[in-house]
Enzyme design. Structure first.
Site, short mmCIF file in Angstrom:
data_model
loop_
_atom_site.label_atom_id
_atom_site.label_comp_id
_atom_site.label_asym_id
_atom_site.label_seq_id
_atom_site.Cartn_x
_atom_site.Cartn_y
_atom_site.Cartn_z
CG ASP A 142 -2.18 0.78 1.02
OD1 ASP A 142 -3.27 0.17 1.05
OD2 ASP A 142 -2.09 2.01 0.81
CG LEU B 110 -36.58 -10.08 0.23
CD1 LEU B 110 -37.48 -11.30 0.17
CD2 LEU B 110 -37.04 -9.05 -0.82
CE LYS B 111 -32.82 -8.49 8.61
NZ LYS B 111 -31.40 -8.48 8.90
CB CYS C 240 -20.42 -2.07 -2.47
SG CYS C 240 -18.89 -2.34 -1.57
CE LYS D 252 -22.41 -4.40 6.13
NZ LYS D 252 -22.45 -5.65 5.41
#
Ligand code: UGA
Length: 425
Positions: free
Chosen positions: A30, A250-251, A260, A321
């Protein structure tokens, strides 16, 4: 195999450590000095459950090393994984500047046959582009092959996902490279999809866009369910049990965020437009996602009154999240910004994210003290089992807005709270 991972973000670091687990020697490269220094001492520069312990293990056993020395790293390794970022460019398409720079370095330093693999999410045609850039930068024609091998792991469950993939996709036209890739993944017990690099690159965008589509579908359906007083969780359950639909993604909630889905859906939309075949369904996915926080703010305004000027709102959760400290495209910030536009006073909390948030408090109690409403934005476990009885006397008004449908509605209503979820009836 001697493997070089270029780019030590969550995909690169996780991928490298998985290869260590499979018995390979890995170098992480990196250009960011601080990241390298942290990783060398066994410290992750991001939050990912379980990963730091694995990092320490493989540092101690000298299976993984980290460096900033591009030339030596490229010369000494045979299999090179490109794991650098592909951020969204100004017109929605992926910005390939970092990928191109890496390809140029590989061309300048290649000293014997190597396989160059893209793990980063890259648009269709990038394998060809990488080949061209490497060739342009070579001083002598040393052979190499380029493979597309997209990653499907999720932040927050990166290790679990990378160790137990549903499938592995290998896109190459070279038999030699295909054999090396098969050998690398021989211990995985999942289907291997072998295909052309272009198809492999498309699979990644198509997968992320399809998952985003499921989320937007259930979110838009939730708004209709809300009007009809139907519990959308029952609907998700009822349709998800059909194996052709499946229960995942499907929440209903505040819309998808992260580094993303937003970027990849836009990039596929852009690719399709450039081909003269716009994917209108994905344009609708983006619109529904942008509208979802607006729908939720309307709930707050309907309950508290349209003027939020003198209202204090406690926002629980800042990451996009649970189980990650990533706040990129987080619905929380979309909500916070909207509430600030309405001149509400905001107090925020997150169990892991500690930087850059307005008016952040260390404890939930301090965050909700004096609040007119509490808004749950992130599905952290910490918020599932809150001690509502002890929070109740701290709040000015007893409004709960549950953007993740994770609170026991009956329980809090019995305690005297007013509960509003995303069609959580
Ligand atoms: C996503 C994909 O799931 C991974 O397969 C992929 O490898 C990754 O992008 C990537 O391209 O690197 P990630 O962004 O880490 O993974 O997170 P997800 O778990 O997919 O969640 C994305 C967003 O959708 C979050 O904001 C989440 O809260 C939301 N979501 C997810 C919902 O609103 N409802 C759901 O049912 C599921």
């Amino acid at each position: 195999m001697k493997i070089l991972i270029i780019g030590t973000g969550y995909v690169g670091t996780t991928t490298g450590l998985i290869f260590c687990e499979l018995g390979h020697k890995v170098t992480g490269l990196d250009l960011d000095e601080q990241k390298i220094q942290a990783l060398q001492t066994g410290k992750l520069h991001f939050y990912e459950p379980g990963l730091e312990a694995l990092l320490k293990k493989h540092i101690d056993s000298h299976n993984i090393t980290f460096t900033k020395d591009t030339e030596t790293a490229i010369k000494e390794n045979d299999l090179i994984f490109i794991c650098v970022g592909t951020p969204q460019g100004p017109n929605g398409s992926a910005d390939l500047i970092f990928v191109k720079n890496v390809a140029a370095s590989i061309g300048q330093n290649i000293n014997h046959y190597k396989v160059i693999v893209t793990k980063s999410t890259v648009p269709v045609g990038t394998a060809t582009l990488i080949t061209k850039v490497i060739e342009e930068n070579q001083t002598a024609p040393i052979p190499f092959d380029v493979v597309s091998n997209p990653e499907f792991l999720r932040e927050g469950s990166a290790l679990q996902d990378a160790l137990n993939p549903d499938r592995i996709v290998i896109g190459t036209t070279s038999e030699t490279a295909r054999t090396i890739m098969r050998e690398l993944y021989k211990d995985f017990d999942c289907p291997i999809v072998e295909t052309h690099p272009k198809a492999s690159e498309m699979i990644k965008y198509a997968a992320n866009s399809f998952l985003a589509l499921k989320i937007s579908y259930i979110n838009e359906l939730a708004r209709v369910c809300d009007n009809l007083a139907i519990n959308v969780k029952d609907v998700s359950n009822g349709i998800g049990l059909d194996h052709r639909i499946n229960p995942h993604f499907l929440k209903a909630g505040l819309g998808y965020g992260g580094s993303c889905f937003p970027k990849d859906v836009n990039a596929l939309i852009q690719t399709a437009k450039e081909q003269g075949n716009p994917i209108s369904i994905l344009e609708a996915v983006v619109k529904v996602n942008a509208d979802q926080p607006v729908y939720f703010i309307e709930k707050v305004k309907q309950a508290l009154g349209s003027d939020l000027k003198n209202k204090t709102i406690a926002v629980l959760g800042l990451s996009f999240k649970a189980n990650t400290d990533d706040t990129r495209e987080s619905p929380s910030f979309i909500l916070i910004n909207r509430l600030l536009e309405e001149q509400a006073t905001i107090k925020t909390h997150d169990p892991i994210v500690k930087m850059g948030a307005p008016h952040q408090f260390p404890t939930i109690e301090e965050t909700v003290a004096g609040a007119d409403a509490l808004v749950i934005c992130t599905d952290w476990d910490d918020y599932k089992q809150l001690d509502w009885e002890s929070l109740k006397p701290l709040m000015k008004q007893l409004y709960i807005f549950d953007g993740r449908n994770m609170i026991d509605k009956e329980k809090v209503e019995k305690l005297g709270f007013y509960y509003f979820g995303v069609a959580n009836h």
